[in-house]
Design an enzyme around this catalytic site. Structure first.
Site, PDB file in Angstrom:
ATOM      1  N   LYS A 256      41.951  46.014  44.247  1.00 42.15           N
ATOM      2  CA  LYS A 256      41.128  46.985  43.515  1.00 42.15           C
ATOM      3  C   LYS A 256      40.071  47.581  44.418  1.00 42.15           C
ATOM      4  O   LYS A 256      39.675  47.012  45.441  1.00 42.15           O
ATOM      5  CB  LYS A 256      40.483  46.332  42.289  1.00 42.15           C
ATOM      6  CG  LYS A 256      39.555  45.138  42.569  1.00 42.15           C
ATOM      7  CD  LYS A 256      38.135  45.499  42.982  1.00 42.15           C
ATOM      8  CE  LYS A 256      37.273  44.284  43.255  1.00 42.15           C
ATOM      9  NZ  LYS A 256      35.945  44.602  43.817  1.00 42.15           N
TER      10      LYS A 256
ATOM     11  N   ASP B  91      37.070  39.324  38.292  1.00 42.41           N
ATOM     12  CA  ASP B  91      38.041  40.351  38.665  1.00 42.41           C
ATOM     13  C   ASP B  91      39.461  40.057  38.200  1.00 42.41           C
ATOM     14  O   ASP B  91      40.335  40.925  38.286  1.00 42.41           O
ATOM     15  CB  ASP B  91      38.060  40.538  40.191  1.00 42.41           C
ATOM     16  CG  ASP B  91      36.799  41.202  40.713  1.00 42.41           C
ATOM     17  OD1 ASP B  91      36.188  41.985  39.966  1.00 42.41           O
ATOM     18  OD2 ASP B  91      36.427  40.934  41.877  1.00 42.41           O
TER      19      ASP B  91
END
Length: 301
Positions: A17, A145
């Site tokens: 990401k 995350d």
């Protein structure tokens, strides 16, 4: 037919990401920071293969240096597998083979991608049949995350970054990633951040970021890129500033420290410009690769 015969192994791919926007509040009593962030999953992946085993074990390969990645029970992928087994009362084990491509300790959530992939792979391998919402709830216990690595795409994260709402993102954004062999500790970056006294009590993602993503406009998004952890990361690693400046003066619309760093992400206007920037960075002696987003979250391949 037994479950082992039906699924001798399961392969899952999960993405890295980039935080295209990250604002952090002051440190709370529990040690965490309130975050407001816009995630984008990009086409740099971790691949894992999960196979049946009596116990829990792990092996790691890949084109990057993985010598600092633990292979014991502290590894996030093994923790994810054990957590799922405990939650579902599954009595067996698993061997997990990870092929790593996401920079280690690079601010792109490679370990979280491993955990997300392990949750999906073991759920299929063992036939435990959890919903995505249930997997995300387990993932949030492993790290902020992990839920986004399960979701993928583009999303707004609040709380510790693990309370997710999908965000509409049209088109495809082109990025050039510059990893760094010397990782940065996320806790160290946050400690440096905590030396500031001007953190907002309730951080938020501004409308400019959402409008740029919705429009699929790279130039608009470049104007809105922001990371509160960039300044503390650069104080700890001042050598990164020169690379940021080089990229921004050689074709990037904008550059940003990815998460807590030290990986740098440069936004390009299109694929041709991204490739040109990659070549320019390589000529200057920097490792660089082109990726794009948004891409899917963890899924069986």
């Amino acid at each position: 037919m037994t479950l082992v015969e039906e699924f001798p192994d399961v392969r899952v791919r999960a993405p890295a990401k980039i935080n295209v926007f990250l604002a952090a509040g002051s440190r709370a009593d529990d040690g965490y920071h309130e975050l407001a962030t816009a995630f984008q999953a990009v086409s740099l992946f971790e691949d894992i293969i999960a196979s049946h085993s009596d116990g829990f074990s792990l092996s790691i390969t890949g084109p990057i240096d993985t010598s600092s990645v633990p292979t014991d029970d502290s590894n996030l992928a093994l923790r994810a597998a054990r957590l799922l087994a405990e939650h579902t009362e599954y009595g067996g084990g698993v061997h997990i083979d990870i092929r790593k491509e996401v920079p280690v300790a690079g601010g792109m959530a490679g370990g979280s991608a491993d955990a997300a992939a392990a949750l999906v792979a073991c759920d299929v391998l063992w036939g435990t049949g959890l919903s995505m919402r249930e997997l995300q709830a387990l993932g949030s216990r492993l790290g902020a995350d992990v839920p986004f690595a399960l979701m993928g795409g583009t999303a707004i994260g609040t709380g510790r970054g693990d309370v997710l709402n999908p965000a509409l993102a049209r088109g495809r954004f082109e990025w050039v990633i510059v990893p760094n062999a010397l990782g940065l500790s996320t806790p160290d970056v946050y400690r440096e951040f905590d030396r500031q006294d001007d953190s907002p009590a309730a951080p938020a993602v501004p409308s400019e970021v959402l409008h740029a993503l919705r429009a699929g406009d790279a130039r608009m998004l470049a104007e809105a890129l922001h990371n509160d952890l960039q300044a503390p990361a650069l104080r700890l690693r001042p050598d990164l500033a020169a690379v940021l400046e080089y990229g921004e003066t050689n074709g990037a619309l904008a550059g940003i420290v990815s998460g807590s760093g030290p990986t740098l992400a440069f936004l390009a206007e299109n694929r041709i410009e991204a490739r040109s920037l990659q070549q320019s960075l390589e000529r200057a002696g920097h490792e660089a690769l082109t990726v794009y987003g948004p891409v899917h979250g963890a899924r069986v391949v």
